[in-house]
Design a protein around this motif. Structure first.
Motif, PDB file in Angstrom:
ATOM      1  N   SER A 236     -16.725  19.336 -25.728  1.00 27.48           N
ATOM      2  CA  SER A 236     -15.707  20.209 -26.315  1.00 27.48           C
ATOM      3  C   SER A 236     -15.979  20.393 -27.798  1.00 27.48           C
ATOM      4  N   VAL A 237     -15.472  21.485 -28.355  1.00 28.71           N
ATOM      5  CA  VAL A 237     -15.487  21.635 -29.814  1.00 28.71           C
ATOM      6  C   VAL A 237     -14.723  20.501 -30.478  1.00 28.71           C
ATOM      7  N   LEU A 238     -13.819  19.862 -29.729  1.00 33.79           N
ATOM      8  CA  LEU A 238     -13.056  18.736 -30.275  1.00 33.79           C
ATOM      9  C   LEU A 238     -13.920  17.498 -30.458  1.00 33.79           C
ATOM     10  N   SER A 239     -15.175  17.552 -30.007  1.00 31.37           N
ATOM     11  CA  SER A 239     -16.127  16.490 -30.323  1.00 31.37           C
ATOM     12  C   SER A 239     -16.275  16.317 -31.824  1.00 31.37           C
ATOM     13  N   TRP A 240     -16.008  17.390 -32.584  1.00 33.29           N
ATOM     14  CA  TRP A 240     -16.256  17.389 -34.025  1.00 33.29           C
ATOM     15  C   TRP A 240     -14.992  17.636 -34.845  1.00 33.29           C
ATOM     16  N   LEU A 241     -13.829  17.703 -34.197  1.00 44.21           N
ATOM     17  CA  LEU A 241     -12.586  17.961 -34.918  1.00 44.21           C
ATOM     18  C   LEU A 241     -11.603  16.808 -34.703  1.00 44.21           C
ATOM     19  N   PRO A 242     -11.018  16.265 -35.771  1.00 41.02           N
ATOM     20  CA  PRO A 242     -10.066  15.160 -35.618  1.00 41.02           C
ATOM     21  C   PRO A 242      -8.673  15.664 -35.247  1.00 41.02           C
ATOM     22  N   GLY A 243      -7.817  14.737 -34.835  1.00 40.92           N
ATOM     23  CA  GLY A 243      -6.412  15.042 -34.633  1.00 40.92           C
ATOM     24  C   GLY A 243      -6.013  15.367 -33.219  1.00 40.92           C
ATOM     25  N   PHE A 244      -6.848  15.044 -32.237  1.00 44.56           N
ATOM     26  CA  PHE A 244      -6.528  15.387 -30.856  1.00 44.56           C
ATOM     27  C   PHE A 244      -6.492  14.158 -29.952  1.00 44.56           C
ATOM     28  N   GLY A 245      -6.095  13.034 -30.521  1.00 40.55           N
ATOM     29  CA  GLY A 245      -5.791  11.844 -29.751  1.00 40.55           C
ATOM     30  C   GLY A 245      -6.930  11.360 -28.879  1.00 40.55           C
ATOM     31  N   SER A 246      -6.555  10.793 -27.754  1.00 38.60           N
ATOM     32  CA  SER A 246      -7.544  10.170 -26.876  1.00 38.60           C
ATOM     33  C   SER A 246      -8.520  11.185 -26.292  1.00 38.60           C
ATOM     34  N   TYR A 247      -8.068  12.410 -26.067  1.00 37.32           N
ATOM     35  CA  TYR A 247      -8.973  13.425 -25.541  1.00 37.32           C
ATOM     36  C   TYR A 247     -10.091  13.706 -26.540  1.00 37.32           C
ATOM     37  N   GLY A 248      -9.730  13.898 -27.806  1.00 33.88           N
ATOM     38  CA  GLY A 248     -10.731  14.140 -28.839  1.00 33.88           C
ATOM     39  C   GLY A 248     -11.691  12.976 -28.991  1.00 33.88           C
ATOM     40  N   VAL A 249     -11.166  11.759 -28.940  1.00 34.70           N
ATOM     41  CA  VAL A 249     -12.024  10.575 -29.032  1.00 34.70           C
ATOM     42  C   VAL A 249     -13.015  10.545 -27.868  1.00 34.70           C
ATOM     43  N   SER A 250     -12.525  10.853 -26.673  1.00 36.53           N
ATOM     44  CA  SER A 250     -13.403  10.808 -25.499  1.00 36.53           C
ATOM     45  C   SER A 250     -14.523  11.830 -25.604  1.00 36.53           C
ATOM     46  N   LYS A 251     -14.222  13.012 -26.147  1.00 34.14           N
ATOM     47  CA  LYS A 251     -15.242  14.048 -26.246  1.00 34.14           C
ATOM     48  C   LYS A 251     -16.209  13.768 -27.395  1.00 34.14           C
ATOM     49  N   ALA A 252     -15.712  13.175 -28.484  1.00 38.26           N
ATOM     50  CA  ALA A 252     -16.618  12.767 -29.567  1.00 38.26           C
ATOM     51  C   ALA A 252     -17.579  11.691 -29.074  1.00 38.26           C
ATOM     52  N   ALA A 253     -17.058  10.746 -28.303  1.00 37.68           N
ATOM     53  CA  ALA A 253     -17.913   9.701 -27.743  1.00 37.68           C
ATOM     54  C   ALA A 253     -18.917  10.274 -26.753  1.00 37.68           C
ATOM     55  N   LEU A 254     -18.496  11.264 -25.967  1.00 37.89           N
ATOM     56  CA  LEU A 254     -19.406  11.885 -25.008  1.00 37.89           C
ATOM     57  C   LEU A 254     -20.511  12.643 -25.724  1.00 37.89           C
ATOM     58  N   TRP A 255     -20.184  13.287 -26.834  1.00 41.99           N
ATOM     59  CA  TRP A 255     -21.209  13.965 -27.643  1.00 41.99           C
ATOM     60  C   TRP A 255     -22.269  12.964 -28.096  1.00 41.99           C
ATOM     61  N   SER A 256     -21.837  11.831 -28.630  1.00 46.52           N
ATOM     62  CA  SER A 256     -22.777  10.813 -29.084  1.00 46.52           C
ATOM     63  C   SER A 256     -23.596  10.262 -27.924  1.00 46.52           C
ATOM     64  N   ALA A 257     -22.928   9.975 -26.811  1.00 44.03           N
ATOM     65  CA  ALA A 257     -23.633   9.446 -25.642  1.00 44.03           C
ATOM     66  C   ALA A 257     -24.653  10.453 -25.115  1.00 44.03           C
ATOM     67  N   THR A 258     -24.280  11.718 -25.121  1.00 45.69           N
ATOM     68  CA  THR A 258     -25.190  12.769 -24.640  1.00 45.69           C
ATOM     69  C   THR A 258     -26.468  12.806 -25.460  1.00 45.69           C
TER      70      THR A 258
END
Length: 227
Positions: free
Chosen positions: A133-155
């Motif tokens: 998600s674009v939320l991989s790089w944007l703060p303020g979206f709770g656990s969903y944003g954290v999960s997508k940021a982590a998935l970006w790094s894992a990817t």
């Protein structure tokens, strides 16, 4: 060995969470591009009218379920980690177990599937797609944003690890997309079919990333301008 593009024409694919929303659009786009068979997973039993679609009951948060999925769909050369859930908006106030549950599906679910299918893909010019998600790089979206940021790094790390066996790993990033998950939000939304076509094009070309809309491209550009 270096990763290469993956042919879709005549291929067998797997799409987790493929019975609705973006997952269903990806299934349709793969078939439109000539895939011979697509396994489409759901947490509930289901059927498909198209004989090229095999609906498989599977839960990416359950290791035994993922192992059964590999036994059924181990002939796939394309694996799309699409299954996901929404989460709360506050890391401060949401219960930690609720936060953990979002990561269990959105991050660890994708990792389970990737670990299980990676040996099957070795040496077969396969592709794994992680829907972030674009939320991989944007703060303020709770656990969903954290999960997508982590998935970006894992990817990004998985791409390096799997390159030597000839498996490409694509990160797909997108903003609001018109699915039932966000049906109540009154915001501009992507057409799932358009996003799905871009993802399939990325599989065919061997792209490392798919940036599916203008918002995602705008957010992504300054982050990597110096690279």
């Amino acid at each position: 060995m270096t990763a290469t593009a993956t042919p879709v024409e005549g291929a067998t694919a797997l799409v987790t969470g493929g019975q609705q929303g973006l997952g269903k659009a990806i299934v349709d786009a793969l078939l439109e591009a000539g895939a011979a068979k697509v396994y489409s997973t759901s947490r509930r039993p289901g059927t498909a009218t198209d004989p090229r679609i095999a609906v498989v009951e599977a839960d990416v948060t359950d290791g035994d379920s993922v192992r059964r999925l590999v036994e059924i769909a181990g002939d796939a050369t394309i694996v799309v980690n699409n299954a996901g859930v929404l989460g709360g908006q506050s890391l401060l106030h949401d219960d930690v177990e609720d936060i953990r549950a979002v990561l269990e599906t959105n991050l660890f679910g994708a990792l389970r599937v990737t670990q299980a299918f990676a040996p099957k893909l070795a040496g077969r010019s396969g592709t794994i797609v992680n829907i972030a998600s674009v939320l991989s790089w944007l703060p303020g979206f709770g656990s969903y944003g954290v999960s997508k940021a982590a998935l970006w790094s894992a990817t990004n790390s998985l791409r390096l690890e799997l390159r030597e066996q000839g498996t490409n790993v694509i990160g797909a990033y997108l903003g609001y997309t018109d699915t039932s998950m966000i049906a109540d939000l009154d915001v501009p939304k992507n057409d799932p079919a358009d996003v799905a076509r871009q993802i399939v094009d990325g599989i065919i070309s061997g792209a490392p990333e798919v940036l599916a809309d203008d918002l995602t491209r705008q957010v992504h550009a300054p982050l990597f301008a110096a690279s």
